[in-house]
Design a protein around this motif. Structure first.
Motif, short mmCIF file in Angstrom:
data_model
loop_
_atom_site.label_atom_id
_atom_site.label_comp_id
_atom_site.label_asym_id
_atom_site.label_seq_id
_atom_site.Cartn_x
_atom_site.Cartn_y
_atom_site.Cartn_z
N ASP A 1 -87.77 75.37 -5.22
CA ASP A 1 -86.33 75.64 -5.15
C ASP A 1 -85.59 75.01 -6.32
O ASP A 1 -84.70 75.63 -6.92
N ILE A 2 -85.95 73.77 -6.66
CA ILE A 2 -85.26 73.08 -7.75
C ILE A 2 -85.56 73.74 -9.09
O ILE A 2 -84.64 74.06 -9.86
N VAL A 3 -86.83 73.97 -9.37
CA VAL A 3 -87.22 74.57 -10.66
C VAL A 3 -86.60 75.95 -10.83
O VAL A 3 -86.11 76.31 -11.91
N SER A 4 -86.59 76.74 -9.77
CA SER A 4 -86.04 78.10 -9.84
C SER A 4 -84.55 78.09 -10.15
O SER A 4 -84.04 79.01 -10.79
N ALA A 5 -83.86 77.05 -9.71
CA ALA A 5 -82.41 76.99 -9.91
C ALA A 5 -82.02 76.44 -11.28
O ALA A 5 -80.86 76.59 -11.69
N LEU A 6 -82.94 75.81 -11.98
CA LEU A 6 -82.62 75.21 -13.27
C LEU A 6 -82.47 76.26 -14.36
O LEU A 6 -83.14 77.29 -14.35
N LYS A 7 -81.60 75.94 -15.32
CA LYS A 7 -81.45 76.79 -16.50
C LYS A 7 -82.61 76.51 -17.46
O LYS A 7 -83.28 75.47 -17.36
N PRO A 8 -82.86 77.41 -18.40
CA PRO A 8 -83.96 77.20 -19.35
C PRO A 8 -83.85 75.90 -20.14
O PRO A 8 -84.85 75.35 -20.60
N THR A 9 -82.63 75.41 -20.31
CA THR A 9 -82.42 74.18 -21.09
C THR A 9 -82.55 72.91 -20.25
O THR A 9 -82.48 71.80 -20.78
N GLN A 10 -82.72 73.06 -18.94
CA GLN A 10 -82.83 71.91 -18.05
C GLN A 10 -84.29 71.67 -17.68
O GLN A 10 -85.12 72.59 -17.75
N LYS A 11 -84.59 70.46 -17.24
CA LYS A 11 -85.97 70.13 -16.90
C LYS A 11 -86.04 69.25 -15.67
O LYS A 11 -85.24 68.33 -15.49
N LEU A 12 -87.01 69.54 -14.80
CA LEU A 12 -87.32 68.71 -13.65
C LEU A 12 -88.50 67.81 -14.01
O LEU A 12 -89.56 68.29 -14.41
N ILE A 13 -88.30 66.50 -13.89
CA ILE A 13 -89.36 65.53 -14.18
C ILE A 13 -89.71 64.83 -12.87
O ILE A 13 -88.87 64.21 -12.23
N VAL A 14 -90.98 64.97 -12.47
CA VAL A 14 -91.43 64.47 -11.17
C VAL A 14 -92.44 63.35 -11.36
O VAL A 14 -93.38 63.46 -12.16
N GLY A 15 -92.23 62.25 -10.64
CA GLY A 15 -93.16 61.13 -10.68
C GLY A 15 -93.55 60.71 -9.29
O GLY A 15 -93.02 61.22 -8.29
N GLY A 16 -94.47 59.77 -9.20
CA GLY A 16 -94.91 59.27 -7.91
C GLY A 16 -96.18 59.94 -7.42
O GLY A 16 -96.77 60.77 -8.10
#
Length: 313
Positions: A267-282
């Motif tokens: 859901d998060i990745v699909s909503a992001l614009k091409p210039t935005q990035k999701l960084i996941v840790g843990g």
């Protein structure tokens, strides 16, 4: 003009929802507009004022004495407090040994103090380290190794959960002060970060430490904390025009299965614009192969990895 619900205003400002209502009713500190159905609507100016009020209350001011100050007056008051803090830091005696040695010795002292439940000593020692180390060094050389070591000792039965909770509370206090106090005016970048953990994830130390790394490099950030619903995080990311969404995940709750986190991340990745990035840790349980080829997704392997990512932005 960006508008926020009371729930979002609470997360952005750090002021609890009940406190927001009390400050409005008793002191008219911030009186938001109302929607057609009577819901409160907060503006960016409202949230900015609430954050300053919250910081000043943290420094010891009473809300009644500052509630009706203008934003400019609040900024001046806050500047006086932060100047005092910076002067205090500057006047602290520096050791002649290297910061690495300071950090190593401090870790030993902190662990001994925790073993003996000398919580005031721990707080004093952390406060001294803040004066000697920059935020990056404080994270990588002190806080992260400290929390890792305490966690390991709890698993081995050498420390108790009560001791782990105690050190966690003290660390949160000092990190919170650094995030919103002393270094609040040190922004040197136009990059915007938002920090959160997914819904049903209640472990926030990873994102707290990453946020402190952003302080070091002068990046603007918004800290939403734990248990952030996907739709709320998407709304905030869009409204704040964030460049990076930093998500800390854990695998502590057995009822939070892989499919839940996969769905959340999708859901998060699909909503992001091409210039935005999701960084996941843990160590959250999700199908990384499903996301790693997506240019809007990146997985963090460590705090050092995050440091390398953001230092040249």
């Amino acid at each position: 003009m960006t508008e926020y619900s009371i729930q979002m205003a609470s997360r952005l400002s750090g002021v609890g929802i009940h406190t927001l209502r009390a400050w409005e009713k008793r002191y008219q500190a911030v009186v938001p507009q109302r929607s057609g159905n009577g819901r409160r609507i907060y503006t960016e100016e409202d949230i900015s004022k609430l954050r300053m009020l919250n910081e000043l209350c943290g420094f010891g001011s009473s809300i009644g004495s500052i509630a009706n100050h203008s934003s400019m007056e609040l900024e001046k008051l806050l500047a006086k407090f932060t100047e005092k803090d910076n002067k205090h830091v500057a006047e602290m005696p520096l050791t002649s040994v290297t910061d690495k040695v300071v950090s190593r010795d401090a870790l030993s002292h902190l662990l001994l103090a925790l073993q003996a439940y000398k919580l005031d000593v721990i707080s004093h020692e952390l406060n001294k380290l803040i004066g000697v180390l920059n935020p990056r060094e404080f994270v990588l050389d002190v806080l992260y190794p400290l929390l890792q070591e305490v966690g390991a000792r709890v698993k081995q039965g050498e420390m108790t959960l009560a001791q782990e909770f105690a050190i966690s509370s003290i660390v949160k206090f000092h990190v919170g002060h650094l995030l919103y106090g002393t270094f609040r005016n040190s922004r040197r970048s136009d990059k915007v970060f938002v920090f959160a953990t997914p819904e049903n994830n209640h472990h926030e130390f990873g994102i707290l430490l990453c946020a402190l790394m952003c302080v070091h490099y002068g990046h603007k950030f918004f800290y939403f904390g734990m248990n952030m619903p996907a739709d709320a995080l998407i709304q905030a990311t869009e409204a704040l025009e964030a460049d990076y969404v930093i998500l800390g995940t854990t695998n502590l709750l057995p009822e939070y299965v892989e499919t839940d986190l996969n769905s959340y991340l999708t859901d998060i990745v699909s909503a992001l614009k091409p210039t935005q990035k999701l960084i996941v840790g843990g160590n959250g349980n999700f199908a990384i192969d499903r996301f790693h080829r997506n240019p809007k997704f990146q997985y963090l392997t460590s705090l050092q990895h995050f440091d390398n990512l953001i230092k040249d932005l």
